[in-house]
Design a protein around this motif. Structure first.
Motif, mmCIF file in Angstrom:
data_model
loop_
_atom_site.group_PDB
_atom_site.id
_atom_site.type_symbol
_atom_site.label_atom_id
_atom_site.label_comp_id
_atom_site.label_asym_id
_atom_site.label_seq_id
_atom_site.Cartn_x
_atom_site.Cartn_y
_atom_site.Cartn_z
ATOM 1 N N ASN A 132 0.823 -1.211 0.000
ATOM 2 C CA ASN A 132 0.000 0.000 0.000
ATOM 3 C C ASN A 132 0.858 1.263 0.000
ATOM 4 O O ASN A 132 0.828 2.082 0.922
ATOM 5 N N ILE A 133 1.620 1.418 -1.080
ATOM 6 C CA ILE A 133 2.437 2.607 -1.286
ATOM 7 C C ILE A 133 1.835 3.385 -2.448
ATOM 8 O O ILE A 133 1.641 2.835 -3.536
ATOM 9 N N ASN A 134 1.522 4.659 -2.235
ATOM 10 C CA ASN A 134 0.930 5.474 -3.298
ATOM 11 C C ASN A 134 1.580 6.851 -3.282
ATOM 12 O O ASN A 134 1.257 7.703 -2.460
ATOM 13 N N LEU A 135 2.529 7.034 -4.201
ATOM 14 C CA LEU A 135 3.270 8.286 -4.288
ATOM 15 C C LEU A 135 3.041 8.930 -5.643
ATOM 16 O O LEU A 135 3.076 8.253 -6.673
ATOM 17 N N ALA A 136 2.830 10.237 -5.643
ATOM 18 C CA ALA A 136 2.585 10.990 -6.872
ATOM 19 C C ALA A 136 3.546 12.167 -6.946
ATOM 20 O O ALA A 136 4.123 12.593 -5.941
ATOM 21 N N SER A 137 3.713 12.693 -8.163
ATOM 22 C CA SER A 137 4.592 13.839 -8.355
ATOM 23 C C SER A 137 3.887 15.130 -7.947
ATOM 24 O O SER A 137 2.666 15.252 -8.047
ATOM 25 N N ILE A 138 4.682 16.096 -7.484
ATOM 26 C CA ILE A 138 4.096 17.414 -7.202
ATOM 27 C C ILE A 138 3.784 18.149 -8.509
ATOM 28 O O ILE A 138 3.060 19.138 -8.501
ATOM 29 N N LYS A 139 4.333 17.629 -9.622
ATOM 30 C CA LYS A 139 4.085 18.228 -10.929
ATOM 31 C C LYS A 139 2.886 17.531 -11.568
ATOM 32 O O LYS A 139 2.920 16.319 -11.803
ATOM 33 N N PRO A 140 1.813 18.238 -11.845
ATOM 34 C CA PRO A 140 0.614 17.608 -12.409
ATOM 35 C C PRO A 140 0.922 16.831 -13.692
ATOM 36 O O PRO A 140 1.606 17.326 -14.583
ATOM 37 N N GLY A 141 0.464 15.581 -13.723
ATOM 38 C CA GLY A 141 0.638 14.752 -14.907
ATOM 39 C C GLY A 141 1.994 14.103 -15.044
ATOM 40 O O GLY A 141 2.219 13.324 -15.976
ATOM 41 N N LYS A 142 2.914 14.390 -14.146
ATOM 42 C CA LYS A 142 4.255 13.822 -14.221
ATOM 43 C C LYS A 142 4.275 12.437 -13.593
ATOM 44 O O LYS A 142 3.780 12.227 -12.489
ATOM 45 N N SER A 143 4.840 11.456 -14.294
ATOM 46 C CA SER A 143 4.928 10.110 -13.747
ATOM 47 C C SER A 143 6.219 9.952 -12.950
ATOM 48 O O SER A 143 7.223 10.632 -13.207
ATOM 49 N N LEU A 144 6.185 9.054 -11.975
ATOM 50 C CA LEU A 144 7.332 8.793 -11.116
ATOM 51 C C LEU A 144 7.896 7.411 -11.408
ATOM 52 O O LEU A 144 7.236 6.562 -12.005
ATOM 53 N N SER A 145 9.107 7.188 -10.929
ATOM 54 C CA SER A 145 9.741 5.888 -11.113
ATOM 55 C C SER A 145 10.399 5.447 -9.817
ATOM 56 O O SER A 145 10.498 6.203 -8.851
ATOM 57 N N ALA A 146 10.837 4.178 -9.823
ATOM 58 C CA ALA A 146 11.574 3.613 -8.695
ATOM 59 C C ALA A 146 12.899 3.083 -9.221
ATOM 60 O O ALA A 146 13.002 2.616 -10.360
ATOM 61 N N ASN A 147 13.924 3.160 -8.386
ATOM 62 C CA ASN A 147 15.247 2.705 -8.784
ATOM 63 C C ASN A 147 15.776 1.754 -7.722
ATOM 64 O O ASN A 147 15.998 2.149 -6.580
ATOM 65 N N CYS A 148 15.956 0.484 -8.095
ATOM 66 C CA CYS A 148 16.409 -0.526 -7.140
ATOM 67 C C CYS A 148 17.652 -1.227 -7.670
ATOM 68 O O CYS A 148 17.711 -1.606 -8.834
ATOM 69 N N ILE A 149 18.618 -1.389 -6.783
ATOM 70 C CA ILE A 149 19.854 -2.106 -7.135
ATOM 71 C C ILE A 149 20.145 -3.122 -6.036
ATOM 72 O O ILE A 149 20.236 -2.765 -4.859
ATOM 73 N N ASN A 150 20.230 -4.397 -6.428
ATOM 74 C CA ASN A 150 20.619 -5.474 -5.503
ATOM 75 C C ASN A 150 19.676 -5.564 -4.298
ATOM 76 O O ASN A 150 20.106 -5.589 -3.145
ATOM 77 N N VAL A 151 18.382 -5.613 -4.584
ATOM 78 C CA VAL A 151 17.361 -5.664 -3.526
ATOM 79 C C VAL A 151 16.452 -6.854 -3.777
ATOM 80 O O VAL A 151 15.997 -7.077 -4.907
ATOM 81 N N HIS A 152 16.146 -7.595 -2.723
ATOM 82 C CA HIS A 152 15.242 -8.738 -2.826
ATOM 83 C C HIS A 152 14.080 -8.542 -1.865
ATOM 84 O O HIS A 152 14.274 -8.180 -0.698
ATOM 85 N N GLY A 153 12.849 -8.774 -2.360
ATOM 86 C CA GLY A 153 11.700 -8.615 -1.492
ATOM 87 C C GLY A 153 10.398 -8.786 -2.244
ATOM 88 O O GLY A 153 10.361 -9.332 -3.351
#
Length: 402
Positions: free
Chosen positions: A368-389
């Motif tokens: 239940n993670i819901n994060l949005a950009s402060i810029k209207p219409g801008k999409s966000l991304s996630a960056n993961c390196i060497n993570v297991h879960g």
């Protein structure tokens, strides 16, 4: 039998009075404090503490009256004390010397400290002002080329080996460096405090916990130039809840392992808190050369408002981002849960999990993670390196590896 009844009654009263003696109060005005904010009132405070600490009572109180402003030079209030409970009631204003020269020849890391005091309760409606402006102006962090710049500046309040104590209802401002330190303590609670310093003040962490256990920090407002709350090495069973954080660098575990030492931080629960305009939100940071474990951590029910890095793990923490060479060592980060986190990110990457190739992060869960950009219409991304879960209902979609 009738003759014995009055005697038994008297004995009962004597026993009761012996078990619960009256509280003794030690007012700093009675020891010669001026309360005008210009003369040094350190000695009257020390005398009041001496008598309170040695009182033959169940509890004793040092009184700092509302009607005064008290200038104090560096002080250390030592225990152990005879009373089982010591109240240090600050209703007035306590100020530090604004000049770093006051600390010449003294420990420049502290201003007011309590050491080895069990059952200490510091509280009141008063203000503690560290007057850190001149320290900030000569900080090596912001003025590295300035001759005589300082790397170490006073912490406003230190609690050293203070078990079963509390700090509550106090307003702390403008510390030269960290505002509040809890070190080598067990069973210490911080509640309903307000801590403030400018957003550009260097190294002014709100609360730092180190080598301490069974600590609670609740119902507080913290806005500083560094971490609102930071958790250092060898700390466990920490509960943090109902914190308003901002400005600042968020609530951080670390940084840990800078000098290659073995570290252990576990059983940390951070919940029901908000972050506004901070550089980070829920953060874990370790140096590559460190060893040991961070484990059993929960970030739960958090709200982010215009936060640069709402969720971040940096297992490759470095003084200068990206300048430290990759090491085969690292602090193991495992069993970290993120639940019910919402709000806005001020950068395009809302989730950053940067873990070691040689000591990867494992057991990371997101739900239940819901994060949005402060810029209207801008999409966000996630960056993961060497993570297991694992992840359930995560936006932006995270990049965890099963």
């Amino acid at each position: 039998m009738e003759e014995m009844f009055p005697l038994l009654l008297i004995l009962g009263l004597v026993t009761s009075l012996t078990a619960w003696p009256a509280v003794d109060e030690f007012n700093v005005f009675d020891y010669g404090a001026s309360g005008v904010g210009q003369a040094d009132d350190s000695q009257p405070f020390m005398y009041a503490w001496r008598d309170a600490c040695n009182a033959e009572t169940h509890s004793a109180s040092v009184i700092v009256p509302e009607a005064g402003t008290f200038l104090l030079n560096p002080l250390m209030f030592h225990g152990p004390c005879k009373p089982r409970i010591i109240h240090f009631i600050i209703s007035g204003t306590v100020i530090a010397s604004g000049s770093p020269e006051t600390w010449n020849g003294l420990d420049s890391s502290q201003w007011i400290a309590f050491k080895n005091v069990t059952g200490l309760n510091v509280y009141g409606s008063g203000l503690i002002d560290g007057q850190g402006m001149q320290w900030w102006d000569q900080s090596c962090r912001y003025h590295p080329n300035k001759e005589g710049c300082t790397k170490l500046a006073p912490t406003v309040l230190k609690f050293l080996s203070c078990n079963e104590g509390t700090l509550s209802s106090i307003y702390i401002v403008n510390s030269p460096q960290t505002h509040l330190l809890v070190l080598d303590s067990k069973g210490f609670n911080v509640d309903n405090v307000m801590i403030q310093s400018p957003q550009d003040s260097p190294n002014t962490d709100g609360i730092h916990i180190h080598s301490s256990h069974i600590i609670k920090i609740t119902n507080s407002i913290i806005g500083t130039g560094d971490d609102c709350i930071s958790i250092g090495d060898y700390s466990s069973n920490i509960e943090i809840s109902n914190i308003e954080c901002g400005p600042g660098h968020g609530i951080s575990i670390g940084s840990l392992g800078k000098d290659g030492e073995m570290v252990l931080v576990e059983n940390i629960h951070i919940r029901d808190s908000s972050f506004k305009g901070t550089t980070n939100g829920a953060r874990i940071k370790t140096w590559q050369v460190g060893r040991g474990n961070i484990r059993h951590v929960i970030f739960e029910n958090l709200i982010f408002d215009s936060v640069d890095n709402p969720i971040i793990i940096d297992q490759n923490y470095c003084d200068v981002r990206g300048k430290c060479k990759e090491k085969k060592s690292g602090v193991k980060i495992s069993d970290v849960a993120y639940k019910n986190l919402y709000g806005t990110s001020s950068t395009d990457i809302a989730i950053t999990l940067n873990c070691s190739r040689f000591v990867p992060c494992s057991g990371i869960s997101m739900e239940n993670i819901n994060l949005a950009s402060i810029k209207p219409g801008k999409s966000l991304s996630a960056n993961c390196i060497n993570v297991h879960g694992t992840e359930v209902k995560v936006k932006p979609r995270s990049c965890l590896r099963n």
